[in-house]
Design an enzyme around this catalytic site. Structure first.
Site, PDB file in Angstrom:
ATOM      1  N   GLY A  13      48.792 -31.339  -7.320  1.00  0.00           N
ATOM      2  CA  GLY A  13      50.159 -31.835  -7.517  1.00  0.00           C
ATOM      3  C   GLY A  13      50.873 -31.994  -6.192  1.00  0.00           C
ATOM      4  O   GLY A  13      52.075 -31.735  -6.071  1.00  0.00           O
ATOM      5  N   ARG A  16      54.286 -34.983  -4.865  1.00  0.00           N
ATOM      6  CA  ARG A  16      55.757 -34.949  -4.914  1.00  0.00           C
ATOM      7  C   ARG A  16      56.236 -33.519  -5.147  1.00  0.00           C
ATOM      8  O   ARG A  16      55.437 -32.614  -5.392  1.00  0.00           O
ATOM      9  CB  ARG A  16      56.277 -35.891  -5.999  1.00  0.00           C
ATOM     10  CG  ARG A  16      55.812 -35.551  -7.396  1.00  0.00           C
ATOM     11  CD  ARG A  16      56.179 -36.660  -8.370  1.00  0.00           C
ATOM     12  NE  ARG A  16      55.652 -36.364  -9.696  1.00  0.00           N
ATOM     13  CZ  ARG A  16      56.311 -35.660 -10.619  1.00  0.00           C
ATOM     14  NH1 ARG A  16      57.513 -35.194 -10.363  1.00  0.00           N
ATOM     15  NH2 ARG A  16      55.760 -35.434 -11.793  1.00  0.00           N
ATOM     16  N   GLY A  55      49.562 -36.596  12.632  1.00  0.00           N
ATOM     17  CA  GLY A  55      48.393 -36.537  13.517  1.00  0.00           C
ATOM     18  C   GLY A  55      47.192 -35.819  12.936  1.00  0.00           C
ATOM     19  O   GLY A  55      46.258 -35.493  13.663  1.00  0.00           O
ATOM     20  N   VAL A  65      44.060 -31.626 -13.552  1.00  0.00           N
ATOM     21  CA  VAL A  65      43.445 -30.298 -13.386  1.00  0.00           C
ATOM     22  C   VAL A  65      43.151 -29.608 -14.721  1.00  0.00           C
ATOM     23  O   VAL A  65      42.481 -28.575 -14.737  1.00  0.00           O
ATOM     24  CB  VAL A  65      44.287 -29.353 -12.486  1.00  0.00           C
ATOM     25  CG1 VAL A  65      44.431 -29.917 -11.087  1.00  0.00           C
ATOM     26  CG2 VAL A  65      45.635 -29.025 -13.104  1.00  0.00           C
ATOM     27  N   ASN A  91      49.282 -25.692  -7.257  1.00  0.00           N
ATOM     28  CA  ASN A  91      50.715 -25.966  -7.427  1.00  0.00           C
ATOM     29  C   ASN A  91      51.028 -26.812  -8.660  1.00  0.00           C
ATOM     30  O   ASN A  91      52.130 -26.753  -9.191  1.00  0.00           O
ATOM     31  CB  ASN A  91      51.204 -26.688  -6.157  1.00  0.00           C
ATOM     32  CG  ASN A  91      52.527 -27.396  -6.372  1.00  0.00           C
ATOM     33  OD1 ASN A  91      53.583 -26.786  -6.319  1.00  0.00           O
ATOM     34  ND2 ASN A  91      52.474 -28.713  -6.622  1.00  0.00           N
ATOM     35  N   SER A 144      56.178 -18.462 -10.641  1.00  0.00           N
ATOM     36  CA  SER A 144      57.604 -18.668 -10.918  1.00  0.00           C
ATOM     37  C   SER A 144      58.279 -17.326 -11.132  1.00  0.00           C
ATOM     38  O   SER A 144      57.639 -16.358 -11.585  1.00  0.00           O
ATOM     39  CB  SER A 144      57.763 -19.524 -12.178  1.00  0.00           C
ATOM     40  OG  SER A 144      59.094 -19.471 -12.637  1.00  0.00           O
ATOM     41  N   TYR A 157      55.633 -21.531 -20.982  1.00  0.00           N
ATOM     42  CA  TYR A 157      55.690 -21.444 -19.512  1.00  0.00           C
ATOM     43  C   TYR A 157      55.514 -19.986 -19.072  1.00  0.00           C
ATOM     44  O   TYR A 157      54.725 -19.697 -18.158  1.00  0.00           O
ATOM     45  CB  TYR A 157      57.034 -22.003 -19.039  1.00  0.00           C
ATOM     46  CG  TYR A 157      57.154 -22.254 -17.555  1.00  0.00           C
ATOM     47  CD1 TYR A 157      56.459 -23.290 -16.935  1.00  0.00           C
ATOM     48  CD2 TYR A 157      58.002 -21.476 -16.767  1.00  0.00           C
ATOM     49  CE1 TYR A 157      56.600 -23.539 -15.577  1.00  0.00           C
ATOM     50  CE2 TYR A 157      58.145 -21.719 -15.409  1.00  0.00           C
ATOM     51  CZ  TYR A 157      57.443 -22.751 -14.815  1.00  0.00           C
ATOM     52  OH  TYR A 157      57.593 -22.991 -13.464  1.00  0.00           O
ATOM     53  N   ALA A 160      51.871 -18.980 -19.549  1.00  0.00           N
ATOM     54  CA  ALA A 160      50.963 -19.681 -18.635  1.00  0.00           C
ATOM     55  C   ALA A 160      51.078 -19.125 -17.212  1.00  0.00           C
ATOM     56  O   ALA A 160      50.068 -18.906 -16.531  1.00  0.00           O
ATOM     57  CB  ALA A 160      51.269 -21.183 -18.649  1.00  0.00           C
ATOM     58  N   LYS A 161      52.314 -18.875 -16.770  1.00  0.00           N
ATOM     59  CA  LYS A 161      52.494 -18.359 -15.404  1.00  0.00           C
ATOM     60  C   LYS A 161      52.024 -16.899 -15.302  1.00  0.00           C
ATOM     61  O   LYS A 161      51.493 -16.485 -14.273  1.00  0.00           O
ATOM     62  CB  LYS A 161      53.960 -18.489 -14.962  1.00  0.00           C
ATOM     63  CG  LYS A 161      54.409 -19.929 -14.656  1.00  0.00           C
ATOM     64  CD  LYS A 161      53.604 -20.578 -13.531  1.00  0.00           C
ATOM     65  CE  LYS A 161      54.321 -21.788 -12.939  1.00  0.00           C
ATOM     66  NZ  LYS A 161      53.443 -22.562 -12.018  1.00  0.00           N
TER      67      LYS A 161
HETATM   68  P1  NDP Z   1      57.486 -31.626 -10.236  1.00  0.00           P
HETATM   69  O1  NDP Z   1      57.674 -31.943 -11.679  1.00  0.00           O
HETATM   70  O2  NDP Z   1      58.463 -32.142  -9.261  1.00  0.00           O
HETATM   71  O3  NDP Z   1      55.991 -32.003  -9.783  1.00  0.00           O
HETATM   72  C1  NDP Z   1      54.911 -31.584 -10.572  1.00  0.00           C
HETATM   73  C2  NDP Z   1      53.627 -31.923  -9.855  1.00  0.00           C
HETATM   74  O4  NDP Z   1      52.518 -31.421 -10.618  1.00  0.00           O
HETATM   75  C3  NDP Z   1      53.418 -33.429  -9.705  1.00  0.00           C
HETATM   76  O5  NDP Z   1      52.863 -33.686  -8.437  1.00  0.00           O
HETATM   77  C4  NDP Z   1      52.397 -33.760 -10.804  1.00  0.00           C
HETATM   78  O6  NDP Z   1      51.555 -34.864 -10.472  1.00  0.00           O
HETATM   79  C5  NDP Z   1      51.578 -32.478 -10.818  1.00  0.00           C
HETATM   80  N1  NDP Z   1      50.864 -32.274 -12.085  1.00  0.00           N
HETATM   81  C6  NDP Z   1      51.378 -31.989 -13.301  1.00  0.00           C
HETATM   82  N2  NDP Z   1      50.383 -31.873 -14.203  1.00  0.00           N
HETATM   83  C7  NDP Z   1      49.223 -32.069 -13.540  1.00  0.00           C
HETATM   84  C8  NDP Z   1      47.849 -32.074 -13.921  1.00  0.00           C
HETATM   85  N3  NDP Z   1      47.487 -31.828 -15.192  1.00  0.00           N
HETATM   86  N4  NDP Z   1      46.920 -32.333 -12.971  1.00  0.00           N
HETATM   87  C9  NDP Z   1      47.269 -32.574 -11.688  1.00  0.00           C
HETATM   88  N5  NDP Z   1      48.562 -32.590 -11.265  1.00  0.00           N
HETATM   89  C10 NDP Z   1      49.521 -32.338 -12.186  1.00  0.00           C
HETATM   90  O7  NDP Z   1      57.473 -30.025 -10.182  1.00  0.00           O
HETATM   91  P2  NDP Z   1      57.788 -29.019  -8.974  1.00  0.00           P
HETATM   92  O8  NDP Z   1      57.399 -29.598  -7.686  1.00  0.00           O
HETATM   93  O9  NDP Z   1      59.143 -28.505  -9.176  1.00  0.00           O
HETATM   94  O10 NDP Z   1      56.796 -27.817  -9.387  1.00  0.00           O
HETATM   95  C11 NDP Z   1      55.622 -27.495  -8.655  1.00  0.00           C
HETATM   96  C12 NDP Z   1      55.190 -26.092  -9.084  1.00  0.00           C
HETATM   97  O11 NDP Z   1      56.251 -25.164  -8.838  1.00  0.00           O
HETATM   98  C13 NDP Z   1      54.861 -25.987 -10.585  1.00  0.00           C
HETATM   99  O12 NDP Z   1      53.725 -25.180 -10.771  1.00  0.00           O
HETATM  100  C14 NDP Z   1      56.109 -25.312 -11.157  1.00  0.00           C
HETATM  101  O13 NDP Z   1      55.823 -24.614 -12.342  1.00  0.00           O
HETATM  102  C15 NDP Z   1      56.521 -24.410 -10.012  1.00  0.00           C
HETATM  103  N6  NDP Z   1      57.923 -24.002 -10.044  1.00  0.00           N
HETATM  104  C16 NDP Z   1      58.935 -24.930  -9.953  1.00  0.00           C
HETATM  105  C17 NDP Z   1      60.264 -24.514 -10.015  1.00  0.00           C
HETATM  106  C18 NDP Z   1      61.422 -25.459  -9.926  1.00  0.00           C
HETATM  107  O14 NDP Z   1      62.577 -25.036 -10.152  1.00  0.00           O
HETATM  108  N7  NDP Z   1      61.226 -26.725  -9.569  1.00  0.00           N
HETATM  109  C19 NDP Z   1      60.606 -23.084 -10.169  1.00  0.00           C
HETATM  110  C20 NDP Z   1      59.455 -22.205 -10.219  1.00  0.00           C
HETATM  111  C21 NDP Z   1      58.171 -22.656 -10.153  1.00  0.00           C
HETATM  112  P3  NDP Z   1      51.848 -36.382 -11.021  1.00  0.00           P
HETATM  113  O15 NDP Z   1      53.245 -36.699 -10.616  1.00  0.00           O
HETATM  114  O16 NDP Z   1      50.840 -37.230 -10.359  1.00  0.00           O
HETATM  115  O17 NDP Z   1      51.683 -36.297 -12.514  1.00  0.00           O
END
Ligand code: NDP
Length: 253
Positions: A13, A16, A55, A65, A91, A144, A157, A160-161
């Protein structure tokens, strides 16, 4: 920080949100980076280009995943391209829908478990053989604050976490003898698409930045602040650190 020159990171992931910041942060410290994405190819391409400008080497890899065969295929491609992987950041994740156990669709529980826990297990399994061959390996799980807080209406959630953290502690004990460090970085609320959706759904907040005044240290956590914890825990500065859970939540919970 620096000192990751010559190392190879795979960030699930990584196109983004928090994953993007981690991928860029590890690259800034000198690591070559494999960026995994599931659907958002444009975001992954943009992240890969931004990393290359630092670089180091970067490539994007599409894989879901939750599918073991796709994890295996991605690992094979990454190993063919980069030679080895010695940093894995699990992630990839998605949020649950905020319903009680009574109202939750069983499919949602399976989906969340598959992404956060099974996906991290699968990716760890497929990169460990390569990691064991390197002087040092690191596996970082992005968990989390939810595992401490365990809020209502978030069972998929929370479960899972919690499973992800159980995997981390188990793996840390299994792989220490092989030089592999396994740690958890656990964010609170972070300003990403997921964070913005969460506060809108749970609290009706349209603009997450309006929460800055009441947030710890005067701002909602940024993805870069999570990346900084990952950069530290995989660095030489954390050479004796494994099986730890680093909360990056401003002490809010
Ligand atoms: P976003 O929703 O901004 O991004 C989620 C990312 O996970 C994307 O890059 C997406 O890829 C990828 N993804 C989701 N499902 C799959 C999959 N099955 N296989 C591969 N890639 C996958 O979330 P965040 O950046 O906020 O979250 C990142 C991590 O941080 C997560 O594990 C989340 O639980 C954790 N987190 C986030 C918090 C928050 O407040 N934001 C708080 C606590 C923990 P694509 O776009 O290509 O589908």
């Amino acid at each position: 920080m620096n000192g990751l020159a010559g190392r190879v990171a795979l960030v699930t992931g990584g196109g983004r949100g928090i994953g993007r910041a981690i991928a860029l942060g590890l690259a800034a410290d000198g690591a070559n980076v494999a960026v995994n994405y599931r659907r958002d190819a444009d975001a992954a391409r943009e992240t890969v280009e931004a990393i290359k400008k630092l670089g180091v080497r970067a490539e994007g890899y599409e894989a879901d995943v939750t599918d073991f065969a796709q994890c295996e295929a991605m690992a094979e491609l990454v190993l063919a391209d980069f030679g080895f992987v010695d940093i894995l950041v699990n992630n990839a994740g998605n949020a649950s829908r905020g319903q009680s156990v009574k109202s939750t669709d069983p499919a949602e529980v399976h989906k969340l478990f598959d992404t956060h826990a099974f996906g991290a297990w699968a990716m760890s399994k497929v990169v460990i053989p390569s990691m064991r061959e390197q002087p040092r390996g690191d596996i970082v799980m992005i968990s989390s604050a939810t595992t401490v807080q365990l809020p209502a209406n978030s069972a998929p959630y929370n479960m899972a976490k919690a499973a992800l953290e159980a995997l981390a502690s188990t793996l840390a004990k299994e792989e220490r003898r092989n030089g592999i460090h396994v740690n958890v970085v656990a964010p609170g609320l972070v300003d990403t698409e997921m964070g913005r959706r969460l506060v809108k759904g749970a609290m009706g907040v349209e603009d997450i930045r309006t929460m800055d005044t009441t947030a710890p240290f005067g701002h909602v956590c940024t993805p870069e602040e999570i990346a900084d914890a990952v950069r530290w825990v995989v660095s030489d500065a954390a050479s004796y650190v494994t099986n730890q859970r680093i909360g990056v939540d401003g002490g809010a919970f």
